[in-house]
Scaffold this active site. Structure first.
Site, short mmCIF file in Angstrom:
data_model
loop_
_atom_site.label_atom_id
_atom_site.label_comp_id
_atom_site.label_asym_id
_atom_site.label_seq_id
_atom_site.Cartn_x
_atom_site.Cartn_y
_atom_site.Cartn_z
N ASP A 93 0.86 -1.19 0.00
CA ASP A 93 0.00 0.00 0.00
C ASP A 93 0.90 1.25 0.00
OD1 ASP A 93 -2.42 1.39 0.21
OD2 ASP A 93 -2.39 1.36 2.40
N ALA A 146 -11.46 4.90 2.34
CA ALA A 146 -12.88 4.52 2.22
C ALA A 146 -13.48 3.97 3.52
CB ALA A 146 -13.03 3.51 1.09
N SER A 147 -12.88 4.29 4.65
CA SER A 147 -13.51 3.87 5.91
C SER A 147 -14.76 4.71 6.16
CB SER A 147 -12.54 4.03 7.08
OG SER A 147 -11.66 2.93 7.13
P1 13P Z 1 -8.97 4.79 5.57
O1 13P Z 1 -8.09 5.66 6.41
O2 13P Z 1 -10.22 5.50 5.17
O3 13P Z 1 -9.25 3.49 6.21
O4 13P Z 1 -8.17 4.50 4.20
C1 13P Z 1 -7.23 3.47 4.15
C2 13P Z 1 -6.44 3.51 2.89
O5 13P Z 1 -6.75 4.16 1.92
C3 13P Z 1 -5.23 2.67 2.84
O6 13P Z 1 -4.50 2.86 1.66
O1 G3H Z 2 -3.28 5.00 3.69
C1 G3H Z 2 -2.72 4.74 4.75
C2 G3H Z 2 -3.05 3.51 5.50
O2 G3H Z 2 -4.11 3.74 6.38
C3 G3H Z 2 -1.84 2.97 6.18
O3 G3H Z 2 -1.54 3.73 7.30
O4 G3H Z 2 0.85 4.25 6.85
O5 G3H Z 2 -0.11 4.50 9.15
O6 G3H Z 2 0.26 2.23 8.17
P1 G3H Z 2 -0.03 3.68 7.91
ZN ZN Z 3 -4.58 4.84 0.86
#
Ligand code: 13P
Ligand code: G3H
Ligand code: ZN
Length: 311
Positions: free
Chosen positions: A82, A215-216
């Protein structure tokens, strides 16, 4: 079953009008909660690891935990990086067994984003790994980077075709008004997404999988439990679930969820300690945390993403 790529998942999701949940993972309880839910709902999964998660839990531990989850569930699971921000980070994940990576060049100019993304695509495709790119800039917090509202920008549909053609990416994250973290809209502000941009992108890239970050839904019940048990979270507002369902029925094939998992886990732990202040065995408070993640993910798979029984 070995780890899978996202290719076949996205093809089926696009045709079927649903989305795959991409859940951020940082430790064993989170992986177990998510994968137990997916097993019971017979859902395909993307488990994603940020560079922060990799620093926290260690690459090898996370890969082995995900492999254990596949062995336990028999589900098709993709392991995804990610928000990779450099070629080196993406290469390290590709070399280390991930089946999908995101190269997030959204903070660069259009030309530099294309050059960086293309470099990752060439290496990834030579190793059978899928690549997600990003165009447009989401507000909110990722790792240590905090993008303010004024620096955020919607995706320009006029750029998407050129970006996809020149880079060869397999999916594209776009900015239509979602943002990272628990504070997506200001108190009193009505949540809105630019479905007109999504429609325009869909027209320019027929059949091409689109990704929605940030998207939370920031489920109010969890925030209330946290604050009723010693927490001090200010008003937190997320993306309404009906909007996510609508996006999933359109070109959006991957929906990223992290903050809701964090809230579910923290709510369960705070509630546990309020009830049992004498406890100090981590298994006592991590068990309800894992169970809460499981019930949250079941809800998302069935009622938001629509990917239950699609494994
Ligand atoms: P949220 O913070 O809305 O859960 O998004 C997570 C996300 O986009 C991780 O890449
Ligand atoms: O988009 C970000 C995700 O929520 C991951 O968060 O970089 O704090 O692990 P993090
Ligand atoms: Zn993200």
């Amino acid at each position: 079953m070995p780890l899978v790529t996202t290719k076949e998942m996205f093809e089926k999701a696009y045709k079927g009008g649903y989305a795959i949940g991409a859940f951020n993972v940082n430790n064993m309880e989170i992986i177990q909660g998510i994968t137990e839910a997916a097993k019971e709902e017979n859902a395909p999964l993307i488990l994603q690891v940020s560079s922060g998660a990799r620093k926290y839990a260690n690459h090898t531990y996370l890969v082995k935990l995900v492999e254990a989850a596949i062995e336990e569930t028999g589900l098709p699971i993709a392991l995804h990086l990610d928000h990779g921000d450099t070629f080196e980070l993406c290469k390290s994940c590709i070399d280390g067994g991930f089946t999908s990576v995101m190269i997030d060049g959204s903070h660069h100019s259009f030309e530099d984003n294309i050059a960086l993304t293309k470099q990752v695509v060439e290496y990834a495709h030579a190793h059978g790994v899928s690549v997600e790119g990003e165009l447009g800039r989401l507000a909110g917090i990722e790792d240590a980077v905090n993008v303010s509202d004024k620096d955020a920008s919607y995706t320009d549909p006029d750029q998407v075709q050129e970006f996809v053609e020149k880079t060869g990416v397999d999916s594209l994250a776009i900015a239509i008004g979602t943002s990272h973290g628990a504070y997506k809209f200001k108190p009193g502000q009505k949540p809105q997404l630019r479905f007109d941009i999504l429609e325009e992108v869909e027209k320019r890239l027929p059949g091409f999988p689109i990704v929605l970050h940030g998207a939370s839904s920031v489920i109010p019940e969890y925030v209330n439990i946290i604050n009723a048990n010693g927490g001090r979270m200010p008003d937190a507002i997320g993306i309404p679930e009906d909007m996510l369902r609508k996006a999933a029925s359109m070109a959006v094939c991957k929906i990223n969820i992290d903050s809701d998992l964090r809230l579910a886990m923290t709510a369960a732990i705070r509630e546990h300690f309020a009830q049992y202040p004498e406890h100090f065995d981590p298994r006592q408070y991590l068990s309800p945390a894992r169970a809460n993640i499981k019930s949250l993910v079941k809800h998302k798979l069935v009622n938001v993403l629509g990917c239950n029984n699609k494994a």
